[in-house]
Motif scaffolding. Structure first.
Motif, PDB file in Angstrom:
ATOM      1  N   VAL A  54       0.529  -3.057  -6.969  1.00 21.91           N
ATOM      2  CA  VAL A  54      -0.130  -1.894  -6.366  1.00 21.91           C
ATOM      3  C   VAL A  54       0.455  -0.604  -6.937  1.00 21.91           C
ATOM      4  N   LEU A  55       1.772  -0.596  -7.165  1.00 18.65           N
ATOM      5  CA  LEU A  55       2.407   0.573  -7.764  1.00 18.65           C
ATOM      6  C   LEU A  55       1.811   0.864  -9.139  1.00 18.65           C
ATOM      7  N   LEU A  83       0.813  -1.215   0.000  1.00 15.99           N
ATOM      8  CA  LEU A  83       0.000   0.000   0.000  1.00 15.99           C
ATOM      9  C   LEU A  83       0.847   1.266   0.000  1.00 15.99           C
ATOM     10  N   GLY A  84       2.067   1.178   0.504  1.00 13.99           N
ATOM     11  CA  GLY A  84       2.941   2.344   0.468  1.00 13.99           C
ATOM     12  C   GLY A  84       3.227   2.812  -0.945  1.00 13.99           C
ATOM     13  N   GLY A 137       8.394  -5.202 -15.485  1.00 19.75           N
ATOM     14  CA  GLY A 137       9.523  -6.015 -15.050  1.00 19.75           C
ATOM     15  C   GLY A 137      10.712  -5.183 -14.631  1.00 19.75           C
ATOM     16  N   ALA A 138      10.925  -4.048 -15.321  1.00 19.39           N
ATOM     17  CA  ALA A 138      12.062  -3.182 -15.009  1.00 19.39           C
ATOM     18  C   ALA A 138      11.869  -2.432 -13.702  1.00 19.39           C
ATOM     19  N   GLN A 139      10.684  -2.483 -13.136  1.00 15.60           N
ATOM     20  CA  GLN A 139      10.452  -1.971 -11.795  1.00 15.60           C
ATOM     21  C   GLN A 139      10.569  -3.081 -10.752  1.00 15.60           C
ATOM     22  N   ALA A 168       1.051  -3.699 -16.477  1.00 16.46           N
ATOM     23  CA  ALA A 168       1.689  -4.198 -15.254  1.00 16.46           C
ATOM     24  C   ALA A 168       0.705  -4.960 -14.381  1.00 16.46           C
ATOM     25  N   LEU A 169      -0.572  -4.588 -14.430  1.00  9.48           N
ATOM     26  CA  LEU A 169      -1.567  -5.270 -13.623  1.00  9.48           C
ATOM     27  C   LEU A 169      -1.750  -6.719 -14.055  1.00  9.48           C
TER      28      LEU A 169
END
Length: 472
Positions: free
Chosen positions: A174-175, A36-37, A353-355, A295-296
């Motif tokens: 979440v990001l 969540l952060g 993926g790069a994150q 990304a989701l």
């Protein structure tokens, strides 16, 4: 010694750790709570990069080159402040845990400062620009004391190599949702209300979103393990020197910073591409959905690739996809709108993926140092890491603004101002070729990274959770 070398003094490690080793598997609440952060980090990391430059050039009428400097300067402050914030959190002691109090206090301050960022006067121009500088500086300060402790937490929550990847899978999902929500809604709010009041309302809405993320992370990690290694001793300069000597960390950081620079440039270009290449301001929301939405869906797939082939291999493949998508966008002026959206979606698949992978690899480097020395320096590691990320994300809009200036972009309070062909070319290349080159250059550093599962297990004196495998 490099980050991958085993400890020369095993006794120092066991003597520095109090209590039993942390559980390899985290509870679902800890994973979700920690994730969540990313609502706060995603919103703040996205919206200024997306709309602050257009706000300055097209709402306040600030020249593109000067606007780039204004966007960069408060972020440059974070480059200095983040390692300090890391050192402070390393030494902090609290019944709530070493890092959690920062989530509450700094997160609340960040939400308030963000609401003020877009609430300033529109004229006179000098006063309006000064408001942005001061408010953004306050945001950057609060963000440093939220982000650095937050990013430091995974290395203390679990000792397990693969559990960190699972934790980052939750965080990146979440990001992505936070980036999607904030990045799509921010321009939509502005456009629905109109620029005069729309920016103010948008700032308030995103500020509330940041507050929700900060409070959620603080509450959700209440029962999460916090680690018990001794705090780092010595001055900040001494700690930074130790971190700088970690070869694999340096290579991973260089890779990530170059990609943050590329991402920052692409984010800064979204609004310009929507208006001047696709031809409608509303396209900025759809571009953002195409960038973040994948990304989701694909983040769990990247997790499986990482477990099967290693984090480094997964990171390299994701980076190549990001670069290929960006290179395709060089032809954005000739492509139909659907083709532009499709290319941005490819970028989004790679971006996920790069994150995820570098976020999962950073705790490995910090844990190896802690196991080798028996001293908790994870805050300094993450302070340097987030300083590098901040530098890249800050330089990205500045680099994009420089490309606009070289192309002759015309700044004006009239958003419908006609741009010369050279400016439209600059808008396109700054959004495509420049990020692609940066991502491809980052792979040279990644190719030399050696801290795979076997190296982490050897350095921390832990048995791998499954059969060791080499990263490609």
């Amino acid at each position: 010694m490099t980050g991958a070398e085993p400890s020369a003094v095993p006794g120092a490690v066991t003597g520095a750790v109090s209590g039993a080793a942390r559980s390899a598997t985290l509870s679902p609440r800890a994973r979700r709570g920690y994730a969540l952060g990313s609502v706060a980090t995603g919103a703040f990391g996205t919206v200024p990069g997306l709309l602050l430059l257009p706000y300055l050039t097209d709402r306040l009428g600030v020249a593109a080159a000067l606007a780039g400097v204004i966007v960069f300067l408060p972020k440059a402050w974070d480059v200095v402040l983040n390692p300090v914030a890391g050192g402070v959190s390393d030494r902090h002691e609290s019944p709530q845990g070493r890092r959690r109090p920062f989530l509450l206090r700094a997160g609340t301050a960040l939400a308030a400062c963000f609401a003020l960022l877009f609430a300033g006067p529109a004229a006179p121009q000098g006063v309006a620009a000064a408001w942005v500088v001061v408010a953004f500086l306050a945001c950057a300060t609060a963000y440093a004391f939220f982000q650095v402790p937050y990013v430091a937490m995974p290395a203390e929550m679990t000792d397990d190599y693969d559990e960190r990847t699972r934790l980052m899978t939750w965080r990146v999902a979440v990001l992505a949702l936070a980036i999607l929500l904030s990045g799509a809604s921010a321009p939509a709010i502005r456009d629905a209300v109109g620029p005069e009041q729309g920016y103010r309302l948008m700032g308030l809405a995103i500020g509330l979103l940041i507050l929700v993320g900060a409070l959620g992370a603080w509450w959700g990690t209440a029962a999460a393990p916090t680690g018990h290694r001794l705090s780092a001793s010595g001055g900040l300069r001494t700690q930074l020197a130790v971190v700088a000597a970690a070869r694999d960390f340096r290579l991973l950081l260089l890779t990530f910073v170059l990609q943050a620079l590329a991402t920052g440039a692409m984010l800064a270009g979204v609004d310009y591409v929507a208006r001047h290449v696709i031809g409608t301001r509303a396209a900025s929301t759809l571009l953002f959905v195409c960038f973040v939405g994948p990304a989701l869906v694909v983040t769990p797939l990247w997790q499986r690739i990482g477990q099967a082939r290693g984090k480094k291999t997964g990171y390299a493949v994701a980076s190549l996809l990001l670069a290929v998508g960006a290179l395709t966008l060089v032809a954005a002026r000739e492509l139909p709108a659907a083709g532009v959206y499709a290319a941005v979606a490819v970028v989004g698949v790679g971006y996920a993926g790069a994150q995820m992978f570098p976020m999962a690899m950073l705790p490995d480097a910090a844990a190896v140092d802690a196991a080798r020395t028996g001293v908790n320096r994870v805050g300094v590691y993450t302070g340097v890491w987030t300083a590098g990320e901040t530098l890249g994300l800050a330089l990205g809009p500045g680099l994009y603004a420089l490309v606009l200036a070289l192309g002759g972009y015309v700044s004006s309070t009239d958003a419908a101002a006609t741009q010369p062909g050279s400016a439209v070319t600059a808008i396109t290349l700054g959004f495509s070729l420049v990020p692609a080159v940066l991502v491809l250059a980052s792979l040279a550093a990644l190719s030399r990274y050696r801290l795979d599962e076997r190296a982490v297990a050897a350095a921390t004196h832990a048995a791998p959770a499954r059969s060791p495998k080499e990263d490609a």
